[in-house]
Design a protein around this motif. Sequence first.
Motif, PDB file in Angstrom:
ATOM      1  N   TYR A   1       2.334   3.483   3.502  1.00 37.97           N
ATOM      2  CA  TYR A   1       1.243   2.521   3.685  1.00 37.97           C
ATOM      3  C   TYR A   1       1.407   1.338   2.723  1.00 37.97           C
ATOM      4  CZ  TYR A   1      -3.316   0.476   4.334  1.00 37.97           C
ATOM      5  OH  TYR A   1      -4.329  -0.412   4.596  1.00 37.97           O
ATOM      6  N   ILE A   2       1.836   1.611   1.507  1.00 34.83           N
ATOM      7  CA  ILE A   2       2.071   0.529   0.544  1.00 34.83           C
ATOM      8  C   ILE A   2       3.203  -0.367   1.037  1.00 34.83           C
ATOM      9  CG2 ILE A   2       2.840  -0.016  -1.803  1.00 34.83           C
ATOM     10  CD1 ILE A   2       1.398   2.612  -2.678  1.00 34.83           C
ATOM     11  N   ALA A   3       4.242   0.212   1.609  1.00 29.27           N
ATOM     12  CA  ALA A   3       5.336  -0.591   2.172  1.00 29.27           C
ATOM     13  C   ALA A   3       4.782  -1.532   3.240  1.00 29.27           C
ATOM     14  CB  ALA A   3       6.418   0.309   2.745  1.00 29.27           C
ATOM     15  N   TYR A   4       3.890  -1.028   4.062  1.00 31.44           N
ATOM     16  CA  TYR A   4       3.240  -1.872   5.071  1.00 31.44           C
ATOM     17  C   TYR A   4       2.446  -2.990   4.382  1.00 31.44           C
ATOM     18  CZ  TYR A   4      -0.341  -3.409   8.318  1.00 31.44           C
ATOM     19  OH  TYR A   4      -1.186  -4.174   9.063  1.00 31.44           O
ATOM     20  N   CYS A   5       1.678  -2.640   3.354  1.00 29.33           N
ATOM     21  CA  CYS A   5       0.882  -3.642   2.631  1.00 29.33           C
ATOM     22  C   CYS A   5       1.772  -4.711   2.002  1.00 29.33           C
ATOM     23  CB  CYS A   5       0.017  -2.971   1.556  1.00 29.33           C
ATOM     24  SG  CYS A   5      -1.357  -2.011   2.222  1.00 29.33           S
ATOM     25  N   ILE A   6       2.921  -4.320   1.515  1.00 27.55           N
ATOM     26  CA  ILE A   6       3.870  -5.287   0.951  1.00 27.55           C
ATOM     27  C   ILE A   6       4.358  -6.221   2.056  1.00 27.55           C
ATOM     28  CG2 ILE A   6       6.174  -5.544  -0.066  1.00 27.55           C
ATOM     29  CD1 ILE A   6       5.579  -2.893  -1.602  1.00 27.55           C
ATOM     30  N   ALA A   7       4.699  -5.645   3.195  1.00 28.45           N
ATOM     31  CA  ALA A   7       5.239  -6.436   4.310  1.00 28.45           C
ATOM     32  C   ALA A   7       4.241  -7.476   4.818  1.00 28.45           C
ATOM     33  CB  ALA A   7       5.680  -5.519   5.446  1.00 28.45           C
ATOM     34  N   VAL A   8       2.963  -7.112   4.866  1.00 24.01           N
ATOM     35  CA  VAL A   8       1.954  -8.040   5.385  1.00 24.01           C
ATOM     36  C   VAL A   8       1.230  -8.785   4.257  1.00 24.01           C
ATOM     37  CG1 VAL A   8       1.633  -6.704   7.502  1.00 24.01           C
ATOM     38  CG2 VAL A   8       0.114  -6.293   5.540  1.00 24.01           C
TER      39      VAL A   8
ATOM     40  N   LEU B   1      -3.254   0.184  -4.677  1.00 25.93           N
ATOM     41  CA  LEU B   1      -2.610   1.396  -4.150  1.00 25.93           C
ATOM     42  C   LEU B   1      -1.340   1.733  -4.928  1.00 25.93           C
ATOM     43  CD1 LEU B   1      -3.086   0.692  -0.344  1.00 25.93           C
ATOM     44  CD2 LEU B   1      -4.406   2.258  -1.798  1.00 25.93           C
ATOM     45  N   GLN B   2      -0.592   0.713  -5.287  1.00 24.12           N
ATOM     46  CA  GLN B   2       0.612   0.897  -6.094  1.00 24.12           C
ATOM     47  C   GLN B   2       0.269   1.517  -7.441  1.00 24.12           C
ATOM     48  OE1 GLN B   2       3.716  -2.460  -5.461  1.00 24.12           O
ATOM     49  NE2 GLN B   2       2.943  -2.693  -7.520  1.00 24.12           N
ATOM     50  N   LEU B   3      -0.846   1.074  -8.013  1.00 25.76           N
ATOM     51  CA  LEU B   3      -1.303   1.622  -9.291  1.00 25.76           C
ATOM     52  C   LEU B   3      -1.660   3.097  -9.141  1.00 25.76           C
ATOM     53  CD1 LEU B   3      -2.052   1.111 -12.256  1.00 25.76           C
ATOM     54  CD2 LEU B   3      -4.313   0.401 -11.464  1.00 25.76           C
ATOM     55  N   ILE B   4      -2.350   3.444  -8.066  1.00 25.90           N
ATOM     56  CA  ILE B   4      -2.741   4.841  -7.834  1.00 25.90           C
ATOM     57  C   ILE B   4      -1.508   5.734  -7.701  1.00 25.90           C
ATOM     58  CG2 ILE B   4      -3.802   6.407  -6.147  1.00 25.90           C
ATOM     59  CD1 ILE B   4      -5.808   4.074  -5.577  1.00 25.90           C
ATOM     60  N   ILE B   5      -0.579   5.353  -6.847  1.00 22.53           N
ATOM     61  CA  ILE B   5       0.597   6.197  -6.620  1.00 22.53           C
ATOM     62  C   ILE B   5       1.456   6.280  -7.885  1.00 22.53           C
ATOM     63  CG2 ILE B   5       2.178   4.453  -5.704  1.00 22.53           C
ATOM     64  CD1 ILE B   5       3.138   6.484  -3.650  1.00 22.53           C
ATOM     65  N   SER B   6       1.555   5.187  -8.619  1.00 21.67           N
ATOM     66  CA  SER B   6       2.395   5.181  -9.821  1.00 21.67           C
ATOM     67  C   SER B   6       1.803   6.036 -10.931  1.00 21.67           C
ATOM     68  CB  SER B   6       2.615   3.742 -10.300  1.00 21.67           C
ATOM     69  OG  SER B   6       3.302   3.013  -9.307  1.00 21.67           O
TER      70      SER B   6
END
Length: 158
Positions: free
Chosen positions: A67-74, A82-87
């Motif tokens: 989902y983060i990859a999608y957010c980066i793409a768009v 989200l990146q902070l949460i996963i990291s």
Amino acid sequence: MCLTGFIHLFFEAYFVVNHETLASSQGLFGQLWKEYSLSDSRYLTSDAFVVCMEAITAFAWGFLAFYIAYCIAVEHPARYALQLIISVGQVYGDVLYYATSLLDVSYCRPEGYYFWFYYFFFNFIWMVVGCYYIKQSVAEISRAFGRLAEGDALRKGK
């Protein structure tokens, strides 16, 4: 993030789903997990901590990474939160993983290769990458709130 998602959702999920029969597995992922278990035998004994940690990593972080990859793409602004949460989850998981296994180093074969390369290096990568994305996310979120505060101050005439 796509690489992270694939590793978590497919490779680590394989372990979670097949941990009870891993020792007899002849498939590619089974053989790779058996090789990795030379650095941490808890993977062949279905250790409760390892199974739970890998389940969270596989299913929570795996889907979230895609989902983060999608957010980066768009260029979606939620990317940084989200990146902070996963990291943070990745780093926290690695800290617990290191801490629980270092209390009893008998899980690893005595050869340095298994400890330093498989156990330490493979897991430390997640720590480095996680810390990098934590730093990036905190900087971007702080910058956004700083701009918001500046805009509020201008609107109030300060």
